[in-house]
Scaffold this motif. Structure first.
Motif, PDB file in Angstrom:
ATOM      1  N   ASP A 153       1.233  -1.709  -0.019  1.00  0.00           N
ATOM      2  CA  ASP A 153      -0.383   0.069   0.232  1.00  0.00           C
ATOM      3  C   ASP A 153       0.853   1.863   0.113  1.00  0.00           C
ATOM      4  OD1 ASP A 153      -2.640  -1.300   0.924  1.00  0.00           O
ATOM      5  OD2 ASP A 153      -1.607  -2.063   2.263  1.00  0.00           O
ATOM      6  N   ASP A 154      -0.305   2.579  -0.699  1.00  0.00           N
ATOM      7  CA  ASP A 154       1.149   3.788   0.143  1.00  0.00           C
ATOM      8  C   ASP A 154       1.243   3.590   1.164  1.00  0.00           C
ATOM      9  OD1 ASP A 154       1.181   4.155  -3.045  1.00  0.00           O
ATOM     10  OD2 ASP A 154      -0.485   5.462  -2.990  1.00  0.00           O
ATOM     11  N   THR A 155       2.066   4.153   1.608  1.00  0.00           N
ATOM     12  CA  THR A 155       2.276   4.269   3.175  1.00  0.00           C
ATOM     13  C   THR A 155       3.430   5.126   3.417  1.00  0.00           C
ATOM     14  OG1 THR A 155       3.155   1.939   3.196  1.00  0.00           O
ATOM     15  CG2 THR A 155       3.513   3.503   5.242  1.00  0.00           C
ATOM     16  N   ASN A 156       2.654   6.674   4.181  1.00  0.00           N
ATOM     17  CA  ASN A 156       2.620   7.902   4.326  1.00  0.00           C
ATOM     18  C   ASN A 156       3.281   8.402   5.829  1.00  0.00           C
ATOM     19  OD1 ASN A 156       0.450   8.577   5.143  1.00  0.00           O
ATOM     20  ND2 ASN A 156       0.299   9.386   2.991  1.00  0.00           N
ATOM     21  N   LYS A 157       3.251   9.583   6.209  1.00  0.00           N
ATOM     22  CA  LYS A 157       3.012  10.129   7.835  1.00  0.00           C
ATOM     23  C   LYS A 157       2.096   9.599   8.428  1.00  0.00           C
ATOM     24  CE  LYS A 157       1.804  14.336   6.704  1.00  0.00           C
ATOM     25  NZ  LYS A 157       2.345  15.851   6.825  1.00  0.00           N
ATOM     26  N   ASN A 158       0.934   9.460   7.030  1.00  0.00           N
ATOM     27  CA  ASN A 158      -0.872   9.560   8.364  1.00  0.00           C
ATOM     28  C   ASN A 158      -0.668   7.734   8.511  1.00  0.00           C
ATOM     29  OD1 ASN A 158      -1.088  12.791   8.448  1.00  0.00           O
ATOM     30  ND2 ASN A 158      -1.370  11.914   5.827  1.00  0.00           N
ATOM     31  N   ASN A 159      -0.917   6.961   7.914  1.00  0.00           N
ATOM     32  CA  ASN A 159      -0.369   5.249   7.977  1.00  0.00           C
ATOM     33  C   ASN A 159       0.675   5.125   8.547  1.00  0.00           C
ATOM     34  OD1 ASN A 159       0.432   6.023   5.226  1.00  0.00           O
ATOM     35  ND2 ASN A 159      -0.627   3.634   4.518  1.00  0.00           N
ATOM     36  N   GLY A 160       1.631   4.912   9.516  1.00  0.00           N
ATOM     37  CA  GLY A 160       2.520   4.821   9.832  1.00  0.00           C
ATOM     38  C   GLY A 160       4.072   4.530   9.097  1.00  0.00           C
ATOM     39  N   ALA A 161       4.318   4.753   8.286  1.00  0.00           N
ATOM     40  CA  ALA A 161       5.196   4.912   7.875  1.00  0.00           C
ATOM     41  C   ALA A 161       7.010   5.237   8.615  1.00  0.00           C
ATOM     42  CB  ALA A 161       5.475   6.413   6.813  1.00  0.00           C
ATOM     43  N   LEU A 162       7.025   4.565   8.215  1.00  0.00           N
ATOM     44  CA  LEU A 162       8.983   4.049   9.686  1.00  0.00           C
ATOM     45  C   LEU A 162       9.375   5.848   9.516  1.00  0.00           C
ATOM     46  CD1 LEU A 162      11.127   1.277   8.659  1.00  0.00           C
ATOM     47  CD2 LEU A 162       8.884   1.708  10.594  1.00  0.00           C
TER      48      LEU A 162
END
Length: 244
Positions: A153-162
């Protein structure tokens, strides 16, 4: 779709992490997801709560997944490591659900999965979870390990990016209360669906809570080029054919 990874490998050595271009097509990602979702459940390796769904020993549990994961690009990426004798040592599927409020504090990945527990010098901090032994190995093993995180999935600051601390892997194993845990140089690693993030286990990293109601699914693969001191062996050792 065939990529060059020289720049990524250089970044990995210098910074302790890097993000590749897209190495899986959308169709390939859907095949991976479908393979996981249609697999038989195994109580020893499946963990599910309202905040996290995980499958440990992923390749052992779902062996048919290999033909989807190890496509031409992933194989080429592994072959680009400075020493091409790398093999898989750990595979985990993580699903941070869209309603998750789970986060992970800053840490290093210091534990490996092994076939048994035995008294060996420099193998410390033993654990036993979900039917498998974990242990902190000699530092050289950790330095010679490379993690590949495949993002479904796209992962960014809003859904748990490292979040990572660049170059922190160069400090070796760091105490939690050490000044080397300073987060002023923190970097957020946003990764698109189909891209991968490479990381050294000694790179200090963390992840925040999910706030945008979007899922974050990641396959976490660890590779090493070192055998363990006998009678210890890697629990999930899998040799990859890099010649095709």
């Amino acid at each position: 779709m065939s990529l060059e990874f020289k720049t990524n490998i250089n970044e990995l050595e210098i910074l302790g992490y890097t993000i590749t271009s897209k190495i899986y097509t959308d169709i390939e990602i859907e095949q991976i997801i479908s393979c996981i979702e249609n697999s038989k459940k195994n109580e020893k390796t499946f963990s599910k709560t309202k905040n996290l769904f995980a499958i440990r020993q992923l390749i052992n549990t779902i062996p048919e997944l290999k033909k989807y994961l190890f496509n031409t690009n992933l194989t080429k990426l592994i072959a680009s490591f400075s020493n091409n004798n790398y093999f898989l040592t750990k595979a985990i599927y993580f699903d941070k659900p869209k309603e998750s409020n789970w986060f992970v504090a800053y840490h290093q990945d210091l534990s490996i999965s092994v076939n048994k527990k035995t008294a060996k010098k420099d193998y410390i901090n033993w654990t036993y979870k979900k039917g498998q032994y974990g242990v902190q190995p000699p530092t050289k093993i950790l330095k010679d390990t490379i993690t590949i995180r495949i993002h479904l999935d796209d992962t960014n600051k809003n859904n748990g990016a490292l979040k990572v601390i660049p170059k922190s892997h160069l400090n070796g194993i760091v105490r939690v209360n050490s000044k080397d845990w300073c987060i002023k140089n923190e970097h957020l690693c946003e990764v698109k669906k189909g891209e991968t993030m490479l990381m050294k286990p000694l790179t200090i990293h963390a992840s925040n809570k999910t706030t945008n109601n979007k899922q974050r699914r990641v396959i976490h693969l660890e590779f090493c080029n070192q055998n363990l001191e006998k009678p210890l062996n890697w629990l999930e050792k899998y040799e990859i054919n890099l010649t095709d």
